[in-house]
Design an enzyme around this catalytic site. Structure first.
Site, PDB file in Angstrom:
ATOM      1  CG  HIS A  60      28.802 -35.802 -85.639  1.00 11.28           C
ATOM      2  ND1 HIS A  60      30.128 -35.925 -85.940  1.00 11.28           N
ATOM      3  CD2 HIS A  60      28.745 -35.695 -84.289  1.00 11.28           C
ATOM      4  CE1 HIS A  60      30.844 -35.907 -84.837  1.00 11.28           C
ATOM      5  NE2 HIS A  60      30.032 -35.757 -83.809  1.00 11.28           N
ATOM      6  CD  GLU A  63      26.331 -35.130 -80.907  1.00  7.13           C
ATOM      7  OE1 GLU A  63      27.183 -35.090 -79.992  1.00  7.13           O
ATOM      8  OE2 GLU A  63      26.288 -36.034 -81.762  1.00  7.13           O
ATOM      9  CG  HIS A  64      29.776 -31.139 -82.165  1.00  6.49           C
ATOM     10  ND1 HIS A  64      30.880 -31.219 -81.350  1.00  6.49           N
ATOM     11  CD2 HIS A  64      29.579 -32.395 -82.652  1.00  6.49           C
ATOM     12  CE1 HIS A  64      31.343 -32.456 -81.346  1.00  6.49           C
ATOM     13  NE2 HIS A  64      30.572 -33.184 -82.136  1.00  6.49           N
ATOM     14  CD  GLU A 142      33.447 -36.537 -82.410  1.00  4.36           C
ATOM     15  OE1 GLU A 142      32.740 -37.559 -82.464  1.00  4.36           O
ATOM     16  OE2 GLU A 142      32.973 -35.394 -82.317  1.00  4.36           O
TER      17      GLU A 142
END
Length: 473
Positions: A60, A63-64, A142
């Site tokens: 994840h 992904e950023h 997040e």
């Protein structure tokens, strides 16, 4: 480039051709001139199931990082270039894959291909400690906003940990833990990229108003020179017995709007007839206001303000049937649980009615056709079937398989799997005084599956917990 085009199997509907570059990148093209737009979708065969203990959340996090610049595109340039050309873009992370996608005016497809190739081939040139620290903080924030500091926010994480035993590759969710995010080093990130962000570990689909020959030429031009890399380890085995063999239960006392009963049932893997039968069963039981659980708990008994039951489809491990019931004020969860078990037992004994079968198959057919009707949805499904099942053509026949499921198959999977000894249960008891006695928003049946700025997890209330609800990075 070796062109190995697959014959067009359905001349009356969408078609797709397949190709492979010398460096291993698989390419799927689907020509559609209905509107002057095209979608570029790139799936990498890496998700949270590929992570190791102590380093969760890397898939994840990447992904950023993929939106933080590459050798030729600095900073936020990927967003600026795509949006400046009239396109839209995003990325998502799940247990089983990470994907990136752009929808562009047809004459801007080359730009999207160049951008994706540049970061696949040169992200490491721009990855430094500053960008890692920056995005690590973004991901941690997040997690606070979507999981730790919202009502029921950690429900899916808790149920996943119960449903998949410690050490199982699906035991942790894609968001990762705060401790592991803090522990990730720059070298950890670089090694992760070199291992998984290679041409041979990816599928690229381009769907829409395209010239296939020109599109293939651009793909060869921009992706063909990226070196191959074959260092990916074999994923850990995700198989488990069909039935848990006992009920697992956790009580959570939190400041939530209302009492809630949530449960995860172990169901057949995606890509199987039994998986499609399970999807139909959950649609009839909890997929909308015509479902059995909604009619029983919300309309008849008025013991709940919402009742949903949906499927988190997984290919590398048993799927999860995701039950979410929000209780009405003053109602005991034991009464709700007894009513749920009664309805599941009745369904397993009697099976679905002809009207229920027709309605559920029509609902899933509509959902499938909706996905295939858009260039972005079709591009995503072609990648999904290529990465998870080895054959993108299966995306074009998914509707036929759903319609071929029989009532007997639906009843069989319900009887075998929707049992009290095959579930993990989460019970929410409010601690917030008077406010906790007010029934909260029914919402969806929880955030289930994907974690990313790009996607809040799919919801069982939509009856397909693997469907992403994309947001903005």
């Amino acid at each position: 480039m070796g062109h190995t085009a697959t014959p067009e199997a359905h001349s009356s509907g969408p078609t797709a051709t397949e190709h492979r570059l010398a460096n291993g990148l698989r390419v799927v093209l689907s020509e559609d001139h209905l509107t002057p737009v095209a979608a570029v979708c790139l799936w990498y065969d890496v998700g949270s199931r590929h992570e190791v203990k102590g380093r969760t959340g890397l898939a994840h996090l990447f992904e950023h990082l993929m939106f933080q610049g590459s050798a030729s595109v600095k900073g936020n340039g990927h967003f600026e270039l795509v949006q400046g050309a009239g396109g839209s873009l995003n990325g998502t992370t799940s247990f089983e894959r990470t994907n990136y996608f752009e929808t562009m005016p047809a004459h801007q497809v080359e730009l999207a291909l160049w951008l994706e190739a540049d970061r696949m081939g040169s992200l490491l040139a721009a990855l430094d400690q500053e960008s890692l620290d920056n995005q690590r903080d973004v991901v941690k924030n997040e997690r606070r906003q979507r999981y730790d500091n919202v009502p029921y926010g950690t429900a899916f994480e808790r149920l996943t940990a119960l449903a998949y035993p410690d050490g199982h590759p699906y035991h942790h969710t894609p968001i990762g833990s705060m401790a592991d995010l803090d522990a990730a080093s720059l070298e950890d990130a670089r090694a992760f990229f070199r291992t998984y962000y290679a041409p041979g570990n990816a599928v690229l689909s381009v769907v829409g108003d395209i010239d296939p020959e020109q599109t293939l030429a651009w793909i060869e031009k921009y992706f063909g020179s990226i070196p191959a890399h074959d260092g990916k380890p074999v994923p850990r085995d995700g198989s488990l017995p069909d039935v848990m063999g006992g009920q697992l239960r956790e009580v959570v006392e939190e400041d939530v709007p209302s009492r809630a009963l949530m449960a995860a049932y172990r169901l057949p893997e995606d890509g199987t007839v039994e998986g499609d039968a399970a999807d139909l069963a959950l649609t009839m039981l909890g997929g909308g206001e015509s479902s059995r659980l909604h009619n029983r708990l919300v309309r008849r008994d008025r013991s709940a303000v919402a009742a949903g039951f949906g499927l988190l489809r997984l290919a590398g491990a048993p799927s999860l049937g995701w039950l979410d019931v929000k209780a009405s004020s003053g109602v005991e969860l034991a009464d709700i649980e007894a009513a749920v078990d009664e309805e599941l037992a009745r369904f397993a004994q009697e099976g679905p009615s002809p009207e229920e079968m027709e309605r559920a198959q029509a609902q899933l057919e509509r959902e499938w056709l909706d996905r295939l009707a858009t260039v972005g949805g079709r591009a995503d499904e072609l990648c999904r079937y290529a990465v998870l099942f080895g054959d993108p053509q299966l995306a074009l026949t998914a509707v036929e398989r759903v319609l071929a499921v029989t009532p007997e198959q639906v009843q069989a999977v319900a009887a075998a799997r929707l049992r009290p000894d095959n579930r993990a249960v989460l019970v929410y008891e409010p601690t917030g005084g008077d406010a906790a006695e007010e029934a909260g928003d029914a919402g969806d049946a929880g955030d289930a599956g994907d974690a990313g700025d790009a996607d809040s997890a799919g919801a069982a209330g939509d009856n397909d917990a693997s469907t992403e609800q994309e947001g903005e990075l």
